[in-house]
Design a protein around this motif. Structure first.
Motif, mmCIF file in Angstrom:
data_model
loop_
_atom_site.group_PDB
_atom_site.id
_atom_site.type_symbol
_atom_site.label_atom_id
_atom_site.label_comp_id
_atom_site.label_asym_id
_atom_site.label_seq_id
_atom_site.Cartn_x
_atom_site.Cartn_y
_atom_site.Cartn_z
ATOM 1 N N UNK A 261 0.856 -1.183 0.000
ATOM 2 C CA UNK A 261 0.000 0.000 0.000
ATOM 3 C C UNK A 261 0.900 1.244 0.000
ATOM 4 N N UNK A 262 0.822 2.079 -1.046
ATOM 5 C CA UNK A 262 -0.011 1.916 -2.231
ATOM 6 C C UNK A 262 0.431 0.712 -3.063
ATOM 7 N N UNK A 263 -0.500 0.196 -3.849
ATOM 8 C CA UNK A 263 -0.219 -0.958 -4.689
ATOM 9 C C UNK A 263 0.889 -0.621 -5.679
ATOM 10 N N UNK A 264 1.825 -1.553 -5.846
ATOM 11 C CA UNK A 264 2.953 -1.329 -6.740
ATOM 12 C C UNK A 264 3.522 -2.668 -7.182
ATOM 13 N N UNK A 265 4.273 -2.681 -8.283
ATOM 14 C CA UNK A 265 4.953 -3.919 -8.678
ATOM 15 C C UNK A 265 6.028 -4.296 -7.670
ATOM 16 N N UNK A 266 6.383 -5.574 -7.657
ATOM 17 C CA UNK A 266 7.463 -6.052 -6.797
ATOM 18 C C UNK A 266 8.183 -7.190 -7.507
ATOM 19 N N UNK A 267 9.418 -6.940 -7.919
ATOM 20 C CA UNK A 267 10.222 -7.984 -8.547
ATOM 21 C C UNK A 267 10.839 -8.920 -7.508
ATOM 22 N N UNK A 268 11.111 -8.400 -6.322
ATOM 23 C CA UNK A 268 11.773 -9.182 -5.273
ATOM 24 C C UNK A 268 10.722 -9.878 -4.412
ATOM 25 N N UNK A 269 10.104 -10.928 -4.937
ATOM 26 C CA UNK A 269 9.063 -11.614 -4.192
ATOM 27 C C UNK A 269 9.590 -12.274 -2.926
ATOM 28 N N UNK A 270 10.871 -12.596 -2.884
ATOM 29 C CA UNK A 270 11.458 -13.169 -1.672
ATOM 30 C C UNK A 270 11.412 -12.163 -0.521
ATOM 31 N N UNK A 271 11.485 -10.861 -0.816
ATOM 32 C CA UNK A 271 11.347 -9.844 0.216
ATOM 33 C C UNK A 271 9.884 -9.714 0.632
ATOM 34 N N UNK A 272 8.987 -9.672 -0.354
ATOM 35 C CA UNK A 272 7.565 -9.584 -0.038
ATOM 36 C C UNK A 272 7.128 -10.764 0.815
ATOM 37 N N UNK A 273 7.647 -11.953 0.503
ATOM 38 C CA UNK A 273 7.281 -13.149 1.258
ATOM 39 C C UNK A 273 7.753 -13.043 2.710
ATOM 40 N N UNK A 274 8.966 -12.565 2.913
ATOM 41 C CA UNK A 274 9.495 -12.427 4.276
ATOM 42 C C UNK A 274 8.651 -11.461 5.092
ATOM 43 N N UNK A 275 8.406 -10.273 4.568
ATOM 44 C CA UNK A 275 7.702 -9.273 5.372
ATOM 45 C C UNK A 275 6.235 -9.657 5.545
ATOM 46 N N UNK A 276 5.666 -10.362 4.558
ATOM 47 C CA UNK A 276 4.278 -10.809 4.704
ATOM 48 C C UNK A 276 4.154 -11.832 5.819
ATOM 49 N N UNK A 277 5.039 -12.813 5.853
ATOM 50 C CA UNK A 277 4.973 -13.839 6.898
ATOM 51 C C UNK A 277 5.120 -13.215 8.283
ATOM 52 N N UNK A 278 5.986 -12.210 8.401
ATOM 53 C CA UNK A 278 6.209 -11.581 9.697
ATOM 54 C C UNK A 278 5.159 -10.522 10.010
ATOM 55 N N UNK A 279 4.235 -10.286 9.075
ATOM 56 C CA UNK A 279 3.123 -9.366 9.308
ATOM 57 C C UNK A 279 1.897 -10.079 9.855
ATOM 58 N N UNK A 280 1.958 -11.401 9.980
ATOM 59 C CA UNK A 280 0.806 -12.211 10.364
ATOM 60 C C UNK A 280 0.973 -12.815 11.750
ATOM 61 N N UNK A 281 -0.134 -13.154 12.365
ATOM 62 C CA UNK A 281 -0.127 -13.834 13.660
ATOM 63 C C UNK A 281 -1.235 -14.876 13.684
ATOM 64 N N UNK A 282 -1.063 -15.882 14.528
ATOM 65 C CA UNK A 282 -2.069 -16.921 14.703
ATOM 66 C C UNK A 282 -3.109 -16.439 15.705
ATOM 67 N N UNK A 283 -4.372 -16.576 15.342
ATOM 68 C CA UNK A 283 -5.486 -16.244 16.230
ATOM 69 C C UNK A 283 -6.491 -17.393 16.166
ATOM 70 N N UNK A 284 -7.496 -17.318 17.008
ATOM 71 C CA UNK A 284 -8.534 -18.342 16.958
ATOM 72 C C UNK A 284 -9.204 -18.332 15.582
ATOM 73 N N UNK A 285 -9.183 -19.438 14.928
ATOM 74 C CA UNK A 285 -9.802 -19.540 13.615
ATOM 75 C C UNK A 285 -8.857 -19.415 12.449
ATOM 76 N N UNK A 286 -7.571 -19.089 12.726
ATOM 77 C CA UNK A 286 -6.637 -19.008 11.604
ATOM 78 C C UNK A 286 -5.562 -17.957 11.782
ATOM 79 N N UNK A 287 -5.387 -17.137 10.758
ATOM 80 C CA UNK A 287 -4.301 -16.155 10.696
ATOM 81 C C UNK A 287 -4.887 -14.778 10.393
ATOM 82 N N UNK A 288 -4.238 -13.737 10.937
ATOM 83 C CA UNK A 288 -4.654 -12.370 10.629
ATOM 84 C C UNK A 288 -3.454 -11.447 10.756
#
Length: 307
Positions: free
Chosen positions: A193-220
């Protein structure tokens, strides 16, 4: 037209798998930060630190909805010459949420983390703030002359008067995050945000995984979705003018947030002679788009400025 999935869901096609990453990135993230906790006004903050104590201090401040881990692939390279610290703002990352938010409290968070990490041991340190992180940084920079050696404003959401008339205000609604049943489903919903292209998906994957937490019912998501409804910002131009330390500006040449007229406007607010670096092929998230160029730019800037 239907949304472009490479923009609206860049990780969806990976189906929860991590993409291959180059050696420089693997080497950087293998340098584990010292992770700590600092309490500020009743909230416990997540902190990261790299490099030896006693070196010149460097404080890295992330943007809205992000977290300290957004610096994990650049900070180790900066830590070769600096004591580097980063925090997750209250309401973001692994830090506690608050009932209300204000810039003075965020500035207190900067000071507390910098003190705890030892950034003042070698004299006045430097702050680097990306996007929303520029606002607490400028608040802190306006407090006490001489406390900070300088502050680097990175692609800030500060817009020219002409563009401000056509922009919507930040969304003030108080909402809740959706809960996704699996990690794969949650990663598939990550986007910049804002939406943009990303060539380095390995970076997007890292920060996305660390942006999430386990809660009742799944992930948020870990950030407080109601923060903007509970935070008021003062005049942004005034915040720049009131800074009591030298300022520098770094922009992404392809940023859709900080467009050329906006960058020229921000530069006009800075003291005469303030440095300006425009990173080619970088969008708004410059540390994601051009991480090594960003590191090189900061190293060069900090080696020559401020005098």
């Amino acid at each position: 037209m239907p949304p472009d999935p490479t923009l609206s869901a860049p990780l969806a096609h990976l189906q929860g798998e991590s993409p291959p990453a180059p050696a420089w990135f693997r080497d950087a993230v293998a340098v584990a930060p010292a992770i700590g906790r600092v309490s500020v006004r009743g909230a416990r903050l997540e902190t990261f630190a790299w490099g030896e104590r006693g070196r010149p201090g460097l404080m890295l401040l992330h943007g809205s909805g992000a977290h300290a881990g957004w610096w994990r692939f650049t900070a180790p390279y900066l830590a070769e010459g600096y004591r580097v610290a980063a925090l997750s703002w209250s309401g973001m990352g692994g830090s506690d949420w608050r009932e209300t938010y204000d810039l003075d409290t965020f500035a207190d968070e900067i000071e507390a983390v910098a003190e705890e990490a030892g950034l003042f041991a070698a004299g006045a340190p430097v702050m680097v703030g990306h996007s929303f992180g520029c606002f607490p940084m400028l608040t802190e920079a306006g407090r006490q002359a001489g406390r900070w050696r300088g502050a680097v404003i990175v692609d800030p959401p500060i817009f020219s008067p002409e563009r401000r008339t056509g922009r919507r205000r930040e969304d003030g609604r108080i909402g809740q995050h959706r809960i996704y049943p699996t990690l794969e489903a949650a990663l598939a919903r990550f986007r910049f945000a804002p939406v943009q292209p990303c060539d380095a998906l390995y970076i997007a994957d890292l920060i996305a995984r660390e942006s999430l937490k386990v809660v009742e019912g799944g992930w948020t998501w870990r950030f407080d979705p109601s923060m903007w409804a509970r935070l008021a910002l003062p005049d942004r131009a005034a915040m720049v003018r009131q800074a009591r330390c030298p300022l520098a500006l770094v922009t992404g040449a392809r940023s859709d947030l900080m467009r050329p007229a906006d960058a020229a406007y921000v530069q006009s607010l800075l003291p005469p002679g303030s440095p300006r670096i425009d990173l080619p092929e970088a969008y708004h998230h410059v540390m994601v788009d051009q991480p090594l160029a960003f590191v090189a730019a900061l190293r060069t800037l900090l080696g020559l400025w401020p005098d």
